[in-house]
Design a protein around this motif. Structure first.
Motif, PDB file in Angstrom:
ATOM      1  N   GLY A 186      12.665 -17.797 -41.942  1.00  0.00           N
ATOM      2  CA  GLY A 186      12.956 -19.072 -42.583  1.00  0.00           C
ATOM      3  C   GLY A 186      14.353 -19.180 -43.147  1.00  0.00           C
ATOM      4  N   MET A 187      15.308 -18.464 -42.569  1.00  0.00           N
ATOM      5  CA  MET A 187      16.680 -18.492 -43.075  1.00  0.00           C
ATOM      6  C   MET A 187      17.446 -19.703 -42.538  1.00  0.00           C
ATOM      7  N   GLU A 230      23.225 -20.911 -40.629  1.00  0.00           N
ATOM      8  CA  GLU A 230      24.370 -20.015 -40.802  1.00  0.00           C
ATOM      9  C   GLU A 230      23.931 -18.570 -40.969  1.00  0.00           C
ATOM     10  N   GLU A 231      22.874 -18.344 -41.748  1.00  0.00           N
ATOM     11  CA  GLU A 231      22.375 -16.978 -41.942  1.00  0.00           C
ATOM     12  C   GLU A 231      21.843 -16.402 -40.636  1.00  0.00           C
ATOM     13  N   CYS A 232      21.172 -17.234 -39.839  1.00  0.00           N
ATOM     14  CA  CYS A 232      20.681 -16.769 -38.537  1.00  0.00           C
ATOM     15  C   CYS A 232      21.847 -16.318 -37.661  1.00  0.00           C
ATOM     16  N   PHE A 275      22.023 -10.106 -30.223  1.00  0.00           N
ATOM     17  CA  PHE A 275      22.341 -11.300 -31.013  1.00  0.00           C
ATOM     18  C   PHE A 275      21.097 -12.193 -31.087  1.00  0.00           C
ATOM     19  N   ALA A 276      20.465 -12.427 -29.940  1.00  0.00           N
ATOM     20  CA  ALA A 276      19.272 -13.276 -29.901  1.00  0.00           C
ATOM     21  C   ALA A 276      18.180 -12.721 -30.800  1.00  0.00           C
ATOM     22  N   GLY A 277      18.008 -11.388 -30.794  1.00  0.00           N
ATOM     23  CA  GLY A 277      17.002 -10.777 -31.650  1.00  0.00           C
ATOM     24  C   GLY A 277      17.276 -11.032 -33.116  1.00  0.00           C
ATOM     25  N   GLY A 278      18.538 -10.863 -33.527  1.00  0.00           N
ATOM     26  CA  GLY A 278      18.885 -11.114 -34.918  1.00  0.00           C
ATOM     27  C   GLY A 278      18.697 -12.572 -35.302  1.00  0.00           C
ATOM     28  N   PHE A 279      19.094 -13.487 -34.419  1.00  0.00           N
ATOM     29  CA  PHE A 279      18.936 -14.913 -34.679  1.00  0.00           C
ATOM     30  C   PHE A 279      17.456 -15.268 -34.825  1.00  0.00           C
TER      31      PHE A 279
END
Length: 411
Positions: A360-361, A364-366, A349-353
């Motif tokens: 630069g998202m 909410e997208e993060c 999850f942390a990696g995706g965030f």
């Protein structure tokens, strides 16, 4: 006595190089059997470096660095609930054990495995640890240039760690080699998919605060860390240098046991103002608010946001809540499925965030990307994501109207 799995690893070193060249389909690091499935090999970042150079001594600074004071090798095993009552510490958390305790736990695990011959892939050994999972996932599934700072032992386990991370394109030139043992961790996965982790790092090869230098951090954008009272001095030194070099700092709260027992030093770390992004799961958040009048994930994310630019509390099957300044978002879990193994869910999850922040998202997208990424790893055993599960994540991106990582175009 040498580990036969490690012997097999060395015999297949040539196969490892050929895999990097796309000539074979075996993966030599998920050490279950010589015919172990590929674990993300197809998703190596495409780079300008020589693809056959496994030294990790790349010229360009990694975008994201992970601090690994003591590199770990994970022994991940399926177990029944009864074994959890026979090991030190509470079920479900992560707390260090001594070398003798580690041996005792492994004996219990081996007894369990020998009595369960029909269990599919009951145990495997890979490069492990929370930061390792995050960094490996960013490199393998998102194509982000990543590296690690830390130390490993000059032994077979250290060699396994080195080759596993190199395999995914992670820059390991900042990983010191010491004439000591590499850290190990037993990850016990119960029938419900919950994991209990017992790392043994007290006598492991470890980088010291005075060994860090500005060249380790120069040119990078983010430093990823995991809270540990046992690594507090090197964490503080790394933060100081990172800030001198203009890096943003991400901190994971590690485990509810660590927060409960060492809450005061953690609060001091947060109150320093040097932590830009903080991740906590629901249990860790509860311990952080221990003694407060208002509790719950919403209260926790507000407390963290007092100290950090971005604050995130993950809620397992209920998704996550995050805050950036005055903006608060809640995102449900993506593609809910029964967790085979929760190991690495928060790390991925942390990696995706972090990927979302680097690109630069929006907040909410993060969170959506983090939820998709975390959902990949719970679908199989261990903190290493399979190619099939990366593909599952990319499909979720498409469903949510999010652009897939550029690495997908290289497949």
């Amino acid at each position: 006595m040498e580990d036969p799995k490690i012997i097999w690893l060395y015999k297949h070193e040539e196969s490892f190089v050929k895999k990097r060249q796309g000539e074979i389909t075996e993966h030599p690091f998920s050490t279950i059997t010589p015919k172990a499935p590929i674990m993300g090999a197809e998703f190596l970042p495409k780079s300008s470096e020589n693809e056959n150079d496994l030294s990790g001594d790349f010229q360009a600074a990694p975008v994201i660095l992970g601090l690994l004071p003591a590199a770990l090798v994970d022994h991940i095993a399926r177990v029944d609930l009864s074994i959890l009552s026979r090991i030190p510490g509470e079920p479900g958390g992560s707390f260090p054990v001594a070398a003798e305790e580690l041996k005792d736990i492994l004996k219990e695990v081996n007894t369990h495995i020998s009595s369960s011959p029909n269990d599919l892939l009951p145990v495997k050994t890979i490069a492990g640890g929370s930061v390792t999972n995050t960094i490996r996932g960013l490199a393998a599934g998102f194509g982000i240039s990543c590296g690690v700072i830390g130390a490993r032992g000059d032994d077979e386990q250290g060699a396994l760690f080195l080759k596993n991370m190199s395999f995914y394109g992670v820059n390991i030139s900042r990983l010191r080699v010491k004439d000591e043992h590499t850290g190990q961790c037993v990850c016990l996965v119960d029938p419900l998919g919950n994991r209990t982790m017992r790392p043994c790092i007290a006598t492991a090869a470890k980088i010291q605060a005075g060994e860090l230098n500005r060249e380790d951090f120069k040119g990078s954008k983010w430093l990823v860390m995991r809270y540990s009272i046992y690594n507090l001095e090197v964490i503080k030194a790394a933060i100081q240098i990172a800030k001198q070099e203009g890096l943003l700092v991400s901190l994971d709260l590690a485990s509810f046991e660590m927060v409960r027992k060492f809450r005061a030093p953690l609060l001091q770390l947060l109150e320093s103002g040097n932590i830009d992004l903080c991740f906590a799961n629901e249990d860790e958040a509860a311990e952080l608010l221990s003694g407060e009048h208002v509790v719950g994930p919403d209260a926790a994310v507000d407390v963290l946001a007092k100290y950090c630019q971005w604050a995130v509390v993950t809620l397992g099957a209920n998704g996550c809540i995050a805050r950036h300044k005055n903006e608060v978002v809640k995102v449900p879990a993506i593609g809910q499925t029964k967790a085979i193994d929760a190991t690495g869910a928060g790390d991925l999850f942390a990696g995706g965030f972090l990927y979302g922040l680097v690109k630069g998202m929006s907040l909410e997208e993060c969170c959506i990307i983090g939820s998709c990424s975390g959902g990949t790893v719970i679908r199989s055993l261990g903190g290493e994501v399979s190619p099939e599960n990366w593909q599952w994540m990319y499909k979720q991106f498409k469903t949510k109207g999010l652009p897939a990582p550029a690495i997908l175009n290289d497949l």
